[in-house]
Design a protein around this motif. Structure first.
Motif, PDB file in Angstrom:
ATOM      1  N   ARG A   6      -9.146 -34.930 -49.484  1.00 44.07           N
ATOM      2  CA  ARG A   6      -9.310 -36.376 -49.281  1.00 44.07           C
ATOM      3  C   ARG A   6      -8.114 -37.140 -49.812  1.00 44.07           C
ATOM      4  O   ARG A   6      -7.675 -38.123 -49.218  1.00 44.07           O
ATOM      5  N   TRP A   7      -7.596 -36.680 -50.953  1.00 45.02           N
ATOM      6  CA  TRP A   7      -6.441 -37.342 -51.561  1.00 45.02           C
ATOM      7  C   TRP A   7      -5.193 -37.160 -50.701  1.00 45.02           C
ATOM      8  O   TRP A   7      -4.434 -38.107 -50.476  1.00 45.02           O
ATOM      9  N   GLU A  10      -5.661 -39.184 -47.297  1.00 47.90           N
ATOM     10  CA  GLU A  10      -6.250 -40.523 -47.404  1.00 47.90           C
ATOM     11  C   GLU A  10      -5.705 -41.421 -46.295  1.00 47.90           C
ATOM     12  O   GLU A  10      -4.493 -41.645 -46.202  1.00 47.90           O
TER      13      GLU A  10
END
Length: 283
Positions: A6-7, A10
């Motif tokens: 997710r990071w 993003e």
């Protein structure tokens, strides 16, 4: 792993990608013509002085000749201007990356290697993977988020690995050495002369530089507001560096713009609004 994914991916607005892409490709034009025009002089340097970097030996890349250097210059100039418009982002993007990569091999294979190009080269490598992006588009893209994140990581690695190199080759003695004093003697400005007169300030500055570089990865754990303030500090650091010893780190500063909400900077719309205001005032 899910949190890491997710990071890394993003999503960011496509407008941010479009703005960053335009900035990056226009910088290539500025770099060729204004910032490092000396690279073209390598066209007339004897071939036996060419000592290619490791990547130039592995590929292998040809020894620069006048025809090769001038051809890369003009093709890169034209394709960068075209890529800045956002058209054919993959074809033009990969072309610009390949040509600029070779341009940097030519630039840095005669004894001088700059480490301010790393983040910028990464940006050129990942931007073509995003695809089309239009200025002002608020649609979010994971591919664009990944491209910016990878560029950000490269920017931070430039700082962190610089500190590791200082400690690896200079040891703790680097902190109390005369590195900054020698730099000021060699290329210092009037501003640097004022700093040098303050007792122990250069030593304190060297401790501060290493601390800043080692702590630079913390920029990723800050919230948006504080992260932008931190990036502002990064830019201020380079401003003082240039003011003191005229080292600009220009390509690195362009790559560092990957941290910024560039989609909010929309000069074309601002100009249209100004023209509309002038037209209304005249009626």
């Amino acid at each position: 792993m899910a949190a890491v994914k997710r990071w890394l991916f993003e999503p960011v607005p496509r407008g941010r990608i479009a703005a960053f892409r335009t900035l990056v490709y226009l910088f290539v034009v500025a770099d060729l013509t204004v910032i490092t025009p000396w690279v073209r002089t390598h066209a007339h340097v004897p071939g036996d002085l060419y000592q290619p970097l490791l990547v130039g030996r592995i590929l292998p890349l040809p020894t620069p000749t006048p025809l090769l250097v001038h051809a890369i210059f003009w093709i890169l100039l034209v394709t960068s201007l075209a890529a800045a418009t956002g058209r054919a982002p993959r074809v033009l993007g990969w072309t610009v990356f390949a040509l600029y990569f070779e341009w940097m091999i030519i630039a840095m294979s005669y004894g001088k290697v700059d480490h301010d190009r790393f983040g910028f080269l990464v940006a050129l490598a990942v931007l073509p993977t995003v695809g089309r992006a239009r200025h002002g588009d608020t649609t979010r893209t994971e591919a664009g988020g990944w491209a910016l994140r990878v560029t950000q990581i490269a920017v931070v690695c430039t700082y962190f690995l610089a500190a590791i190199a200082k400690l690896r080759f200079g040891g703790l003695d680097w902190l109390t050495s005369s590195v900054l004093a020698r730099a000021i003697i060699r290329r210092g400005t009037d501003f640097a002369d004022l700093i040098a007169q303050v007792p122990y300030l250069l030593i304190v500055a060297q401790f501060g530089i290493v601390a800043f570089e080692l702590l630079s990865p913390l920029i990723f754990v800050l919230r948006d507001r504080w992260r932008h303030a931190g990036i502002g500090f990064f830019y201020t650091f380079h401003l003082f560096t240039y003011a003191a010893i005229t080292i600009s780190f220009a390509p690195h500063l362009v790559a560092m713009a990957s941290f910024l909400p560039l989609e909010k900077v929309r000069p074309i719309e601002w100009l249209k609004a100004r023209r509309g205001e002038r037209a209304a005032a005249q009626t």
